[in-house]
Motif scaffolding. Structure first.
Motif, PDB file in Angstrom:
ATOM      1  N   MET A 847       7.022   6.149 -10.119  1.00  0.00           N
ATOM      2  CA  MET A 847       6.527   5.614 -11.481  1.00  0.00           C
ATOM      3  C   MET A 847       6.392   4.096 -11.563  1.00  0.00           C
ATOM      4  O   MET A 847       7.132   3.493 -12.246  1.00  0.00           O
ATOM      5  CB  MET A 847       7.366   6.264 -12.626  1.00  0.00           C
ATOM      6  N   VAL A 848       5.527   3.724 -10.836  1.00  0.00           N
ATOM      7  CA  VAL A 848       5.108   2.339 -10.847  1.00  0.00           C
ATOM      8  C   VAL A 848       4.740   1.472 -12.094  1.00  0.00           C
ATOM      9  O   VAL A 848       4.019   2.468 -12.705  1.00  0.00           O
ATOM     10  CB  VAL A 848       3.826   1.823  -9.945  1.00  0.00           C
ATOM     11  N   ASP A 849       5.447   0.380 -12.424  1.00  0.00           N
ATOM     12  CA  ASP A 849       5.220  -0.129 -13.553  1.00  0.00           C
ATOM     13  C   ASP A 849       5.675   0.473 -14.957  1.00  0.00           C
ATOM     14  O   ASP A 849       5.265   0.209 -15.956  1.00  0.00           O
ATOM     15  CB  ASP A 849       3.650  -0.524 -13.748  1.00  0.00           C
ATOM     16  N   VAL A 850       6.220   1.722 -14.545  1.00  0.00           N
ATOM     17  CA  VAL A 850       6.804   2.198 -15.685  1.00  0.00           C
ATOM     18  C   VAL A 850       8.540   2.063 -15.501  1.00  0.00           C
ATOM     19  O   VAL A 850       9.286   1.730 -16.366  1.00  0.00           O
ATOM     20  CB  VAL A 850       6.632   3.802 -15.780  1.00  0.00           C
ATOM     21  N   ILE A 851       8.974   2.509 -14.252  1.00  0.00           N
ATOM     22  CA  ILE A 851      10.413   2.392 -14.042  1.00  0.00           C
ATOM     23  C   ILE A 851      10.562   0.987 -13.077  1.00  0.00           C
ATOM     24  O   ILE A 851      10.152   1.116 -11.994  1.00  0.00           O
ATOM     25  CB  ILE A 851      11.109   3.389 -13.165  1.00  0.00           C
ATOM     26  N   ILE A 852      10.487  -0.119 -13.851  1.00  0.00           N
ATOM     27  CA  ILE A 852      10.574  -1.414 -13.185  1.00  0.00           C
ATOM     28  C   ILE A 852      11.888  -1.474 -12.360  1.00  0.00           C
ATOM     29  O   ILE A 852      11.601  -2.073 -11.372  1.00  0.00           O
ATOM     30  CB  ILE A 852      10.564  -2.457 -14.491  1.00  0.00           C
ATOM     31  N   THR A 853      12.661  -0.880 -12.816  1.00  0.00           N
ATOM     32  CA  THR A 853      14.096  -1.039 -11.689  1.00  0.00           C
ATOM     33  C   THR A 853      13.823  -0.279 -10.315  1.00  0.00           C
ATOM     34  O   THR A 853      14.506  -0.323  -9.395  1.00  0.00           O
ATOM     35  CB  THR A 853      15.312  -0.540 -12.391  1.00  0.00           C
ATOM     36  N   GLY A 854      12.705   0.564 -10.307  1.00  0.00           N
ATOM     37  CA  GLY A 854      12.465   1.110  -8.761  1.00  0.00           C
ATOM     38  C   GLY A 854      11.895   0.123  -8.023  1.00  0.00           C
ATOM     39  O   GLY A 854      11.685   0.401  -6.791  1.00  0.00           O
ATOM     40  N   VAL A 855      11.426  -0.922  -8.387  1.00  0.00           N
ATOM     41  CA  VAL A 855      10.879  -1.831  -7.666  1.00  0.00           C
ATOM     42  C   VAL A 855      11.886  -2.442  -6.329  1.00  0.00           C
ATOM     43  O   VAL A 855      11.364  -2.500  -5.213  1.00  0.00           O
ATOM     44  CB  VAL A 855      10.557  -3.308  -8.441  1.00  0.00           C
ATOM     45  N   SER A 856      12.859  -2.511  -6.578  1.00  0.00           N
ATOM     46  CA  SER A 856      13.765  -3.113  -5.538  1.00  0.00           C
ATOM     47  C   SER A 856      13.780  -2.089  -4.340  1.00  0.00           C
ATOM     48  O   SER A 856      13.666  -2.348  -3.218  1.00  0.00           O
ATOM     49  CB  SER A 856      15.115  -3.269  -5.847  1.00  0.00           C
ATOM     50  N   GLY A 857      13.908  -0.811  -4.633  1.00  0.00           N
ATOM     51  CA  GLY A 857      13.729   0.234  -3.600  1.00  0.00           C
ATOM     52  C   GLY A 857      12.330   0.247  -2.766  1.00  0.00           C
ATOM     53  O   GLY A 857      12.480   0.417  -1.702  1.00  0.00           O
ATOM     54  N   ARG A 858      11.175   0.051  -3.727  1.00  0.00           N
ATOM     55  CA  ARG A 858      10.008  -0.093  -2.897  1.00  0.00           C
ATOM     56  C   ARG A 858      10.073  -1.266  -2.096  1.00  0.00           C
ATOM     57  O   ARG A 858       9.376  -1.266  -1.064  1.00  0.00           O
ATOM     58  CB  ARG A 858       9.043  -0.060  -3.787  1.00  0.00           C
ATOM     59  N   VAL A 859      10.687  -2.264  -2.477  1.00  0.00           N
ATOM     60  CA  VAL A 859      10.556  -3.588  -1.701  1.00  0.00           C
ATOM     61  C   VAL A 859      11.097  -3.216  -0.150  1.00  0.00           C
ATOM     62  O   VAL A 859      10.678  -3.416   0.883  1.00  0.00           O
ATOM     63  CB  VAL A 859      11.328  -4.658  -2.063  1.00  0.00           C
ATOM     64  N   LYS A 860      12.346  -2.261  -0.276  1.00  0.00           N
ATOM     65  CA  LYS A 860      13.065  -2.218   0.855  1.00  0.00           C
ATOM     66  C   LYS A 860      12.286  -1.248   1.615  1.00  0.00           C
ATOM     67  O   LYS A 860      12.245  -1.148   2.966  1.00  0.00           O
ATOM     68  CB  LYS A 860      14.312  -1.520   0.667  1.00  0.00           C
ATOM     69  N   MET A 861      11.384  -0.174   0.976  1.00  0.00           N
ATOM     70  CA  MET A 861      10.747   0.844   1.768  1.00  0.00           C
ATOM     71  C   MET A 861       9.844  -0.059   2.591  1.00  0.00           C
ATOM     72  O   MET A 861       9.318   0.361   3.724  1.00  0.00           O
ATOM     73  CB  MET A 861      10.088   1.812   0.864  1.00  0.00           C
ATOM     74  N   ALA A 862       9.119  -0.826   1.970  1.00  0.00           N
ATOM     75  CA  ALA A 862       7.966  -1.717   2.276  1.00  0.00           C
ATOM     76  C   ALA A 862       8.270  -2.364   3.567  1.00  0.00           C
ATOM     77  O   ALA A 862       7.905  -2.256   4.734  1.00  0.00           O
ATOM     78  CB  ALA A 862       7.355  -2.459   1.473  1.00  0.00           C
ATOM     79  N   GLU A 863       9.442  -2.977   3.380  1.00  0.00           N
ATOM     80  CA  GLU A 863      10.062  -3.829   4.512  1.00  0.00           C
ATOM     81  C   GLU A 863      10.199  -2.699   5.801  1.00  0.00           C
ATOM     82  O   GLU A 863      10.251  -3.209   6.824  1.00  0.00           O
ATOM     83  CB  GLU A 863      11.140  -4.544   4.122  1.00  0.00           C
ATOM     84  N   ALA A 864      10.857  -1.769   5.606  1.00  0.00           N
ATOM     85  CA  ALA A 864      11.198  -0.826   6.593  1.00  0.00           C
ATOM     86  C   ALA A 864       9.862  -0.319   7.256  1.00  0.00           C
ATOM     87  O   ALA A 864       9.849  -0.339   8.522  1.00  0.00           O
ATOM     88  CB  ALA A 864      11.715   0.699   6.035  1.00  0.00           C
ATOM     89  N   LEU A 865       9.003  -0.093   6.321  1.00  0.00           N
ATOM     90  CA  LEU A 865       7.777   0.606   7.200  1.00  0.00           C
ATOM     91  C   LEU A 865       7.137  -0.692   8.054  1.00  0.00           C
ATOM     92  O   LEU A 865       6.495  -0.514   9.022  1.00  0.00           O
ATOM     93  CB  LEU A 865       6.758   0.909   6.294  1.00  0.00           C
ATOM     94  N   ARG A 866       7.033  -1.938   7.406  1.00  0.00           N
ATOM     95  CA  ARG A 866       6.517  -3.250   8.396  1.00  0.00           C
ATOM     96  C   ARG A 866       7.480  -3.180   9.658  1.00  0.00           C
ATOM     97  O   ARG A 866       7.103  -3.480  10.647  1.00  0.00           O
ATOM     98  CB  ARG A 866       6.621  -4.371   7.399  1.00  0.00           C
ATOM     99  N   GLY A 867       8.678  -2.787   9.682  1.00  0.00           N
ATOM    100  CA  GLY A 867       9.557  -3.248  10.598  1.00  0.00           C
ATOM    101  C   GLY A 867       9.325  -1.955  11.620  1.00  0.00           C
ATOM    102  O   GLY A 867       9.034  -2.335  12.731  1.00  0.00           O
ATOM    103  N   PHE A 868       8.958  -0.727  11.153  1.00  0.00           N
ATOM    104  CA  PHE A 868       8.578   0.467  12.035  1.00  0.00           C
ATOM    105  C   PHE A 868       7.383  -0.147  12.845  1.00  0.00           C
ATOM    106  O   PHE A 868       7.033   0.344  14.052  1.00  0.00           O
ATOM    107  CB  PHE A 868       8.361   1.631  11.347  1.00  0.00           C
ATOM    108  N   ALA A 869       6.319  -0.690  12.061  1.00  0.00           N
ATOM    109  CA  ALA A 869       5.314  -1.020  12.753  1.00  0.00           C
ATOM    110  C   ALA A 869       5.012  -2.254  13.516  1.00  0.00           C
ATOM    111  O   ALA A 869       3.982  -2.735  14.205  1.00  0.00           O
ATOM    112  CB  ALA A 869       4.113  -1.204  11.633  1.00  0.00           C
ATOM    113  N   GLY A 870       6.300  -2.881  13.604  1.00  0.00           N
ATOM    114  CA  GLY A 870       6.604  -4.159  14.432  1.00  0.00           C
ATOM    115  C   GLY A 870       5.832  -5.418  13.766  1.00  0.00           C
ATOM    116  O   GLY A 870       5.466  -6.322  14.332  1.00  0.00           O
ATOM    117  N   LEU A 871       5.770  -5.075  12.374  1.00  0.00           N
ATOM    118  CA  LEU A 871       5.024  -6.415  11.522  1.00  0.00           C
ATOM    119  C   LEU A 871       6.294  -7.126  11.261  1.00  0.00           C
ATOM    120  O   LEU A 871       7.394  -6.858  11.138  1.00  0.00           O
ATOM    121  CB  LEU A 871       4.206  -6.010  10.442  1.00  0.00           C
TER     122      LEU A 871
END
Ligand SMILES: Cc1cc2nc3c(=O)[nH]c(=O)nc-3n(C[C@H](O)[C@H](O)[C@H](O)COP(=O)(O)OP(=O)(O)OC[C@H]3O[C@@H](n4cnc5c(N)ncnc54)[C@H](O)[C@@H]3O)c2cc1C
Length: 888
Positions: A847-871
């Motif tokens: 629920m992007v831009d509705v549950i604002i407190t979900g942002v920190s979780g998505r930040v971690k998810m994004a970092e994990a995906l970048r890490g998996f892809a070697g970025l």
């Protein structure tokens, strides 16, 4: 700075009186103290009010500096408890002056005959709880001691002026004044060389008027502030009409609002508006001259998102540059170090234009610090200013200053409040402190207080406290005390709330940063006035949750627990959903549920812009499948994430998680391809699972055509989509043909049993219910097939799978199977990162831009995906600045 320098009147020797014994002692005769006295007296309690000042009014008794006015419109800034009072008093202006507001408090005191129970010129110096008698003993500077059962501190959030931090004040031969303790007889500044130190609200209000009188005015500014024109004048007709049309509804809307002023919640986000629309909204707000309007009504993301906030801040900065003629002075006056609203913005009349006057000089203390105050004036490290008068507009030791000034406040077992608060104020609801029975604070730290129209917050606190005292008396209870559990829970909720807004990103008096040595942290409650009120009410409805009540002839009552365990925005959303009283989704039939979801999704904020969004068709297991592709704005080729939407294998499509895909595309800098896999009941198990594998294979084979990086891909999915992503990884390992370098599983379905605790704990009330999961499973997969790893990947072989990030939510029936999957992967030697979103529910992360407190979780998810892809890790602050939040 000696106390005496602040005292407008010394305590009166004639005031020495005998000790008093009362039911309730109230400290402070301002807005709060007067209403408390009125209500307590009406309820039959014996009451004494102790007030340091010489008359009623509190803030408005002390702050008599030139230009002092309220900055919430007067129509909203007054008592509402008596509709007749509301009509008996007529305000003359949109923003009343201090003398008019003070007259109002005098009028109120007379109308309800309040002065006879107020002891003026009486300062409470210490307070001690006596366990044996169950009473507080207060000491005062007038010598009179007070014994009371209940001790209510209505001492004010902004009533303890902050002493100056500059050496040499005592050496100065001219006059020194403090805006917060301005002489009653006024100060003649005509023809004088005056310095004002400080450019907060008091400085910004007084500087234009002082400049008109003084021969020369030098303003010493440490931090520039945002100020907006008040456009003062008669009361605006539209608001008056709204109030007069339906006074009860008008006041109720204020009570339920976020800031205590009846404005609706703005739903449109900045990126849905064109630049011209945004500017038009801003100009309207600028012309309205209303802080709450400009702080809440421009676009929904302005207070919670750094990007949305910067748009407002830039427009205000433009205004400052337009008004101030000297570019260097304009630059010095332009704030850049805090988001707009994170520090209290000010309302002004001619503030910026004042700097165009020839008799006004601005000294930027960031470039030219004050060295000392000398006998003749002020010396900076570059020059000296000869002065006749120095005005300190340096603000207050806010929120805790006046409470801590009563020292010591000794609670149970000899514990002092200053020791309990050494690391920052601790409270339950901002009203009470564990270990300090029968002590209440009105608008204390931990309540909305200074982030609200204080009139509304003061009435709410007063009503809550007095109603509780009446209820306790009726039930035979004599003491009330918050429990440690409840207090710790409130601290956690406060911390959660502080992640919602941008207040934490500024060093301000909201965070204690203006007082050297004060513990830092957002002190007011940032979750909003309406939600806060509902929480206080819920405490009562749940049997005084978090309080221990005792009395001589009645059994102790302690219903212990935490009042809010959900994230504040999750609580709001679930509350709104509950109010909609929707029929259970599982009763709608598959098509009805799909239609419902489509309608439901129309109401959510539009996803944010990405570089490009396109549609296409790929080859699934048994035929073509639609897909939606989200490409970042950065130059490619980008790694590709194959995404599977949520919806219980029954609902949703390739665009139903559109905001989530956009958000993750922006945060990761990767292409997201959202697959429209086949749904049950038309296509039951294993259609969705097989489509997942086939689609991933097809996308990997066509990576270059899609603008992606050839080679391995990543998979991701939410809910049933997380199930498909997990299954796809197992099939890819077993069948070959596609290389997957990482998997992101968000609240995934991983197993077909319902016996884990999260299924029972979160069976109902959190949108995804146990009943709905039964329905999804029944439609998708017959019981005989459910143990198949393509339906329950937890039952499959887990060795040799790609590294995983598994996100779960605390209030989700699927929580425990997600956690179990992460643990099983780790056991099988798969590198895994797990995140259990505290206070979150099944839909929080999507629920992007509705549950604002979900942002920190998505930040971690994004970092994990970048890490998996070697970025490399990226500065997510730059890519999506609203995520500047602490760890989950
Ligand atoms: C210049 C200025 C403008 C403001 N404008 C607005 C506005 O527009 N809207 C808004 O919502 N809020 C505004 N506020 C905030 C304002 O403080 C509240 O609105 C409100 O007046 C607070 O009322 P109170 O009774 O809680 O505290 P106060 O008015 O601060 O009264 C507390 C009283 O307690 C007394 N006291 C404290 N300690 C002791 C002690 N130990 N012994 C005895 N007496 C003690 C003090 O002398 C004081 O009189 C403004 C504040 C200031 C300073």
């Amino acid at each position: 700075m000696p106390e005496a320098m602040f005292a407008a009147r010394a305590s009166d020797a004639t005031n020495r009186e005998a000790a008093v014994t009362v039911d309730v002692a109230v400290v402070g005769a301002g807005f709060a103290g007067l209403y408390l006295l009125h209500r307590l007296r009406k309820a039959g309690f014996s009451v004494v009010v102790l007030e340091e000042g010489g008359d009623v009014g509190g803030t408005w008794y002390w702050n008599r500096y030139p230009g002092a006015r309220c900055d919430i419109q007067t129509i909203d800034y007054g008592y509402t408890f008596d509709p007749e009072l509301d009509t008996a008093w007529k305000w003359s202006e949109k923003y009343a002056t201090q003398p008019e507001i003070l007259r109002y408090f005098g009028f109120v005191a007379d109308r309800y005959d309040l002065r006879r129970d107020i002891r003026f010129c009486t300062k409470v110096t210490s307070a001690t709880w006596d366990d044996a008698t169950g009473r507080w003993q207060l000491a005062t500077d007038s010598g009179a001691a007070v014994s009371c059962r209940y001790y209510i501190m209505a001492t004010g959030c902004l009533s303890a002026p902050k002493p100056p931090e500059i050496d040499g004040v005592k050496d100065f031969k001219g006059k020194v004044h403090f805006t917060g303790r301005w002489p009653h007889e006024g100060v003649n500044l005509k023809g004088k060389r005056v310095a004002v130190i400080g450019t907060g609200s008091s400085g910004i209000q007084s500087i234009p008027l002082i400049a008109e009188q003084a021969a020369e005015l030098t303003v010493f500014q440490r931090t520039p502030n945002f100020a907006l024109p008040a456009h003062n004048g008669p009361q605006p007709g539209d608001r008056k009409a709204m109030l007069e049309n339906d006074p009860a509804a008008y006041r109720e809307q204020a009570r339920l609002s976020l800031a205590g002023v009846p404005y609706p919640q703005q739903m449109e986000v900045s990126w849905q508006l064109s630049e011209a629309d945004r500017r038009a909204r801003f100009e309207t707000a600028w012309a309205a001259g209303d802080l709450v309007h400009i702080l809440t009504q421009l676009w929904a993301d302005q207070a919670v998102d750094a990007d949305g906030n910067r748009l407002v801040a830039d427009l205000i900065r433009e205004k400052i540059q337009d008004v101030v003629k000297d570019p260097e002075i304009a630059a010095a006056l332009t704030p850049h170090d805090h988001p707009f609203g994170a520090k209290r913005p000010c309302l002004d009349t001619n503030y910026y234009a004042t700097y165009n006057r020839p008799n006004v000089t601005l000294v930027n203390l960031r470039q030219e610090p004050i060295k000392a105050i000398t006998a003749s004036g002020i010396a900076t490290d570059r020059r000296s200013f000869d002065l006749d008068v120095i005005v300190f507009a340096t603000g207050f030791d806010a929120m805790t200053g006046a409470i801590m000034a009563v020292h010591p406040i000794t609670g149970r077992a000899g514990k002092s409040l200053s020791s309990v608060w050494a690391g920052g104020p601790q409270s339950y609801l901002g009203l009470t402190v564990a270990g300090f029975p029968n002590l209440f604070m009105i608008t204390g730290p931990g309540s909305p207080s200074v982030l609200s129209n204080m009139a509304v917050s003061i009435e709410q606190h007063t009503d809550w406290v007095v109603d509780r005292l009446i209820a306790m008396r009726d039930a035979g209870f004599a003491t009330i005390e918050a429990t440690e559990t409840a207090q710790a829970g409130w601290a956690r909720h406060m911390a959660d709330c502080s992640m919602l807004t941008l207040h934490r990103l500024a060093n301000t008096w909201y965070t204690g940063a203006n007082v050297p040595g004060k513990a830092l942290g957002v002190m007011p409650y940032t979750g909003g006035v309406g939600p806060y009120r509902s929480i206080c009410n819920e405490v009562v409805e749940r049997g005084m949750l978090g309080f221990r009540l005792t009395g001589e002839n009645v059994a102790e009552q302690c219903n212990d627990g935490e009042i809010v365990r959900l994230q504040p925005d999750v609580r709001l959303v679930l509350g709104m959903l509950a109010q909609m009283n929707l029929p259970p989704i599982e009763t709608m039939g598959a098509q009805g549920a799909r239609d419902f979801l489509n309608e439901f999704n129309k109401g959510r904020p539009a996803g944010r812009p990405v570089g490009e969004v396109g549609d296409g068709v790929l080859q699934g297991a048994e035929g073509p499948l639609p897909f939606k592709l989200y490409r970042p704005a950065t130059p490619g080729p980008h790694p590709i994430v194959v995404y599977f939407h949520g919806g219980g294998w029954v609902l949703g499509d390739q665009q139903s998680d559109d905001p989530f895909c956009r958000d993750m595309c922006r945060r990761t800098g990767m292409i997201f391809v959202s697959v429209g896999y086949r749904h049950a009941p038309e296509h039951r198990f294993p259609a969705a699972a097989e489509d997942g594998y086939a689609a991933t294979r097809w996308i990997a084979e066509h990576a270059a055509e899609l603008g992606g990086r050839p080679g391995p891909v990543l998979v991701a999915g939410w809910s049933a989509g997380g199930n498909i992503a997990a299954v796809t990884c197992q099939l890819a390992r077993d069948r070959g043909g596609v290389e997957i370098e990482g998997q992101l599983l968000v609240c995934p379905v991983t197993d077909c049993t319902y016996d884990r605790p999260s299924y029972t704990e979160n069976a109902a009330g959190y949108f995804l219910t146990r009943g709905l999961m039964y329905w999804f499973w029944d439609i998708y997969c017959s019981p005989a097939d459910r143990a198949d790893p393509r339906a329950s990947p937890l039952r499959g072989k887990l060795e040799g799978l790609p590294p995983a990030f598994v996100a779960t939510a605390e209030f989700d029936p699927l929580r425990d199977e997600g956690i179990a999957y992460g643990e099983a992967l780790a056991k099988a030697g798969v590198p895994v990162e797990q995140l259990n979103g505290h206070g979150q529910f099944h839909s929080s992360f999507t629920m992007v831009d509705v549950i604002i407190t979900g942002v920190s979780g998505r930040v971690k998810m994004a970092e994990a995906l970048r890490g998996f892809a070697g970025l490399p890790r990226q500065d997510s602050e730059q890519r999506a600045p609203e995520i500047s939040v602490a760890a989950e």
